[in-house]
Design a protein around this motif. Structure first.
Motif, mmCIF file in Angstrom:
data_model
loop_
_atom_site.group_PDB
_atom_site.id
_atom_site.type_symbol
_atom_site.label_atom_id
_atom_site.label_comp_id
_atom_site.label_asym_id
_atom_site.label_seq_id
_atom_site.Cartn_x
_atom_site.Cartn_y
_atom_site.Cartn_z
ATOM 1 N N LEU A 85 46.236 7.154 19.739
ATOM 2 C CA LEU A 85 45.493 6.457 20.794
ATOM 3 C C LEU A 85 43.997 6.752 20.723
ATOM 4 O O LEU A 85 43.288 6.691 21.734
ATOM 5 N N GLY A 86 43.526 7.127 19.538
ATOM 6 C CA GLY A 86 42.117 7.450 19.373
ATOM 7 C C GLY A 86 41.709 8.775 19.974
ATOM 8 O O GLY A 86 40.515 9.055 20.134
ATOM 9 N N SER A 87 42.695 9.633 20.314
ATOM 10 C CA SER A 87 42.401 10.907 20.972
ATOM 11 C C SER A 87 43.308 12.006 20.417
ATOM 12 O O SER A 87 44.400 11.722 19.923
ATOM 13 N N PRO A 88 42.884 13.262 20.561
ATOM 14 C CA PRO A 88 43.817 14.359 20.280
ATOM 15 C C PRO A 88 44.896 14.379 21.361
ATOM 16 O O PRO A 88 44.587 14.323 22.547
ATOM 17 N N ILE A 89 46.144 14.439 20.949
ATOM 18 C CA ILE A 89 47.280 14.479 21.878
ATOM 19 C C ILE A 89 47.869 15.880 21.852
ATOM 20 O O ILE A 89 48.084 16.451 20.778
ATOM 21 N N LEU A 90 48.135 16.441 23.022
ATOM 22 C CA LEU A 90 48.686 17.789 23.111
ATOM 23 C C LEU A 90 49.983 17.775 23.909
ATOM 24 O O LEU A 90 50.024 17.226 25.011
ATOM 25 N N LEU A 91 51.018 18.376 23.350
ATOM 26 C CA LEU A 91 52.303 18.534 24.033
ATOM 27 C C LEU A 91 52.603 20.018 24.147
ATOM 28 O O LEU A 91 52.537 20.741 23.150
ATOM 29 N N LYS A 92 52.922 20.474 25.354
ATOM 30 C CA LYS A 92 53.294 21.877 25.566
ATOM 31 C C LYS A 92 54.736 21.958 26.048
ATOM 32 O O LYS A 92 55.114 21.272 27.005
ATOM 33 N N LEU A 93 55.514 22.790 25.374
ATOM 34 C CA LEU A 93 56.912 23.015 25.719
ATOM 35 C C LEU A 93 57.170 24.511 25.813
ATOM 36 O O LEU A 93 56.410 25.328 25.285
ATOM 37 N N PHE A 94 58.275 24.882 26.448
ATOM 38 C CA PHE A 94 58.657 26.295 26.518
ATOM 39 C C PHE A 94 59.842 26.609 25.613
ATOM 40 O O PHE A 94 60.415 27.687 25.687
ATOM 41 N N ASP A 95 60.198 25.645 24.777
ATOM 42 C CA ASP A 95 61.180 25.851 23.709
ATOM 43 C C ASP A 95 60.539 25.414 22.406
ATOM 44 O O ASP A 95 59.824 24.408 22.365
ATOM 45 N N TYR B 273 52.087 21.507 20.503
ATOM 46 C CA TYR B 273 52.189 20.578 19.379
ATOM 47 C C TYR B 273 51.081 19.536 19.541
ATOM 48 O O TYR B 273 50.817 19.079 20.659
ATOM 49 N N SER B 274 50.442 19.154 18.446
ATOM 50 C CA SER B 274 49.315 18.230 18.569
ATOM 51 C C SER B 274 49.359 17.151 17.496
ATOM 52 O O SER B 274 49.967 17.317 16.433
ATOM 53 N N ALA B 275 48.715 16.040 17.801
ATOM 54 C CA ALA B 275 48.583 14.921 16.878
ATOM 55 C C ALA B 275 47.379 14.112 17.343
ATOM 56 O O ALA B 275 46.886 14.297 18.457
ATOM 57 N N VAL B 276 46.884 13.232 16.477
ATOM 58 C CA VAL B 276 45.811 12.318 16.875
ATOM 59 C C VAL B 276 46.405 10.918 16.963
ATOM 60 O O VAL B 276 46.837 10.346 15.967
#
Length: 321
Positions: free
Chosen positions: A15-25, A10-13
């Protein structure tokens, strides 16, 4: 890879940066809550919004103390403590100098020495007065500014980790653009660990020196290649030496810190940058909970130790010392 090992990104922009979250559900709702938490913290801590608590402090510089919330006060206290260490390169009052150089923000010239010296007088962290009783912060000189940018990403990465734990998540990764915090391991990898790339300085975004493998650890990298300009054959990068007001000039291209908490990574990458390799290794010898990887201008990759991670070298231009 079994269906249970599938990774969802899952991603979003923010804090002035691309943010990436990885989950296994597959959990879009949880991801949205994570991004909302990050956004709330950004509003609280940023200096890029006129009405944040930090900006209220800056606006009152030289005039009056400002009462702030407990989390902001504690974070300021943490940043001040790191800033007043003897010889520390970490300085959360360096904002006026950073703004004048504008490195990474269309800045392409060297400020006059007189301007640098005048701004240095506004960057003494001892002039930040904290009052524990009423949670107030006072900047003693007009024109002073504090900036929590050097510590905020680590703080927020740790908040996200703690939030995910509270939600029962055992394995996850959050990348806040330079700050990577992990929970558990990666079920989709053979080793069961998270593989985090160590970027090759002054190369393409996907070119790596190697891969750092960790489980349940934070990985934070700071490098002179992140923001810089070149003038008359000399490169000026964004890591300023608060003692001189000019970009730090030593043997390092990057420092990576592996630790339990990402906020420690933020602080120690900067402290170790100022120390250089020899002093940095000696300093870490007494701190087994903090590990570092130094990348030098002459192509060496030097680890303080490797108890909390493994490193695989990929680029022949570099060698492990």
């Amino acid at each position: 890879m079994s269906p249970d090992d599938r990774v969802y990104a899952y991603s979003a922009v923010l804090l002035g940066s691309p943010i990436l979250l990885k989950l296994f559900d597959h959990n879009q709702t949880l991801a949205a809550r994570v991004f909302r938490l990050i956004k709330q913290q950004e509003i609280l801590l940023t200096v890029n919004r006129p009405h944040s608590e930090v900006m209220s402090i800056n606006h009152a510089a030289g005039e009056s103390p400002v009462v702030v919330s407990q989390p902001v006060f504690e974070l300021i206290a943490r940043a001040r403590a790191a800033s007043v260490l003897p010889g520390s390169l970490f300085n959360f009052t360096i904002g006026p100098l950073v703004k004048r150089w504008k490195i990474g923000f269309q800045g392409n010239s060297v400020p006059p020495l007189a301007e640098i010296q005048a701004l240095l007088a506004l960057t003494n962290p001892h002039h930040v007065i904290l009052n524990d009783r009423d949670r107030s912060v006072f900047l003693q000189k007009s024109g002073m500014e504090i900036d929590l940018g050097a510590i905020a990403k680590g703080y927020i990465a740790d908040l996200v980790r703690d939030f995910l734990r509270q939600e029962g998540v055992e394995d996850a990764l959050i990348n806040l653009g330079g700050n990577v915090q992990t929970l558990g391991g990666a079920a989709d990898s053979e080793s069961g660990s998270w593989g985090i790339g160590l970027k090759k300085p002054f190369a393409g975004p996907d070119e790596l020196i190697g891969v750092i493998n960790v489980r349940g650890k934070s990985v934070v990298t700071s490098g002179v290649y992140e923001r810089y300009f070149e003038l008359a054959g000399k490169r000026y990068h964004h890591i300023l030496d608060p003692r001189s007001g000019y970009p730090l000039d030593n043997e390092l291209l990057s420092v990576t810190v592996i630790s339990a908490d990402s906020i420690e990574g933020d602080i120690y990458t900067t402290l170790l940058y100022g120390m250089g390799v020899e002093k940095g290794l000696a300093y870490l010898a007494a701190r087994p909970e903090i590990e570092a990887i130094f990348v030098t201008r002459d192509g060496q990759v030097i680890s303080s130790s490797a108890r909390q991670f493994t490193f695989t070298l990929l680029d022949e231009d570099f060698h492990q010392a």
